[in-house]
Scaffold this motif. Sequence first.
Motif, PDB file in Angstrom:
ATOM      1  N   ILE A   1       0.829  -1.209   0.000  1.00  0.00           N
ATOM      2  CA  ILE A   1       0.000   0.000   0.000  1.00  0.00           C
ATOM      3  C   ILE A   1       0.864   1.260   0.000  1.00  0.00           C
ATOM      4  CG2 ILE A   1      -0.223   0.063   2.527  1.00  0.00           C
ATOM      5  CD1 ILE A   1      -3.211   0.861   2.014  1.00  0.00           C
ATOM      6  N   VAL A   2       0.431   2.245  -0.778  1.00  0.00           N
ATOM      7  CA  VAL A   2       1.146   3.511  -0.933  1.00  0.00           C
ATOM      8  C   VAL A   2       0.167   4.648  -0.701  1.00  0.00           C
ATOM      9  CG1 VAL A   2       2.519   4.955  -2.497  1.00  0.00           C
ATOM     10  CG2 VAL A   2       2.623   2.454  -2.686  1.00  0.00           C
ATOM     11  N   GLY A   3       0.602   5.678   0.019  1.00  0.00           N
ATOM     12  CA  GLY A   3      -0.257   6.840   0.227  1.00  0.00           C
ATOM     13  C   GLY A   3       0.517   8.135   0.134  1.00  0.00           C
ATOM     14  N   HIS A   4      -0.084   9.114  -0.499  1.00  0.00           N
ATOM     15  CA  HIS A   4       0.493  10.464  -0.584  1.00  0.00           C
ATOM     16  C   HIS A   4      -0.430  11.442   0.118  1.00  0.00           C
ATOM     17  CE1 HIS A   4       0.981  14.449  -2.723  1.00  0.00           C
ATOM     18  NE2 HIS A   4       2.198  14.225  -2.266  1.00  0.00           N
ATOM     19  N   ASP A   5       0.160  12.374   0.916  1.00  0.00           N
ATOM     20  CA  ASP A   5      -0.614  13.432   1.550  1.00  0.00           C
ATOM     21  C   ASP A   5      -1.679  12.801   2.467  1.00  0.00           C
ATOM     22  OD1 ASP A   5      -1.174  16.534   1.339  1.00  0.00           O
ATOM     23  OD2 ASP A   5      -3.123  15.595   1.019  1.00  0.00           O
TER      24      ASP A   5
ATOM     25  N   LEU B   1       4.972   5.705   2.403  1.00  0.00           N
ATOM     26  CA  LEU B   1       4.352   6.978   2.767  1.00  0.00           C
ATOM     27  C   LEU B   1       5.052   8.098   2.014  1.00  0.00           C
ATOM     28  CD1 LEU B   1       4.117   6.557   6.661  1.00  0.00           C
ATOM     29  CD2 LEU B   1       2.528   5.739   4.901  1.00  0.00           C
ATOM     30  N   MET B   2       4.253   9.030   1.463  1.00  0.00           N
ATOM     31  CA  MET B   2       4.808  10.087   0.623  1.00  0.00           C
ATOM     32  C   MET B   2       4.359  11.470   1.087  1.00  0.00           C
ATOM     33  SD  MET B   2       4.192   8.234  -3.071  1.00  0.00           S
ATOM     34  CE  MET B   2       4.669   9.697  -3.997  1.00  0.00           C
ATOM     35  N   ASP B   3       5.236  12.200   1.666  1.00  0.00           N
ATOM     36  CA  ASP B   3       5.199  13.611   1.978  1.00  0.00           C
ATOM     37  C   ASP B   3       3.899  14.172   2.544  1.00  0.00           C
ATOM     38  OD1 ASP B   3       7.358  15.849   1.528  1.00  0.00           O
ATOM     39  OD2 ASP B   3       5.390  16.767   1.338  1.00  0.00           O
TER      40      ASP B   3
END
Length: 304
Positions: free
Chosen positions: A120-124, A146-148
Amino acid sequence: MKLDTLKRWLSSLACLAALLLCMPALAQEPASRFAQANGVRLHYLEAGQGSTVVLLHGYTQNSHMWRPLIKQLAKNHRVIAPDLRGFGASSLDQSNYTKAVMADDVHALAEALKLGKVRIVGHDIGLMVAYAYAAKFPQDVDRIALMDAFLPGIGNWKDVWLLRDLWHFHFYGKTPLALVSGRERIYFEHFWNDFAADPQHSVPEADRRLYTAAYAKPNAMRAGFEVFRAFEQDAVDFAALGKTALPMPMLVLTGEKASGEFLIQQARLVATNVTGVVVKGSGHWLMEEAPDQVIPALVKFLGD
């Protein structure tokens, strides 16, 4: 065989060959689908086959942001990119926008689609939902990126929450809705321009138009504001969830001109196997500002 007949046959053969060459690329174009999950009608993009990757977007955007990454991941993975509740083509009339509940939505979607264990990948805002998913359902997560942004309730999170972004984190209710009605593009320009290292290399113009139209739909801006209103409850929820460290591998990608080391430090408070990467020269919009660095890093991490 007559010369003109031979020419027609060769021309048809060339067309067939060109079509066959295009088929792999066409196969990567994601399908647009809908499903009921946790009492919510969720829209999602789907492409590819193999181990499953779930991609969760952030504020001012929707699942559309992931299309360049989907194209690469779908070569080896089944990719699911939902519009979170209140965003894109998903239900816009919900009342609860805590990230734990939004994670329940995504988990219910995963169960409905029989995804099993996911990456799983998530941004913001999406990274908050991704973290809640992994913390609530660790047995169902193989790895997480996790992205920024930041994690409410973890460490010195208010150092970010109450800094330059104080105004928009509390910008919800009747008056803010009236102020942005018909002016959604003006409001979003603050995020797209001011959160980028260079506004000229941020979210592309065509995408800005697409997102503005999506958020101009009835209830869409209200839903987005409710995501911010829920931060205080998110902090309570995450403080409790964070007491149990995540065991799966975690990749944290941050913009040098955005969250920098802060999110990486937070991640190490809630997980035991963290790789942190500060993307040089990038602001908050990692997918748009630094695709040549970010996409290969995600493909490698998710494909191991």
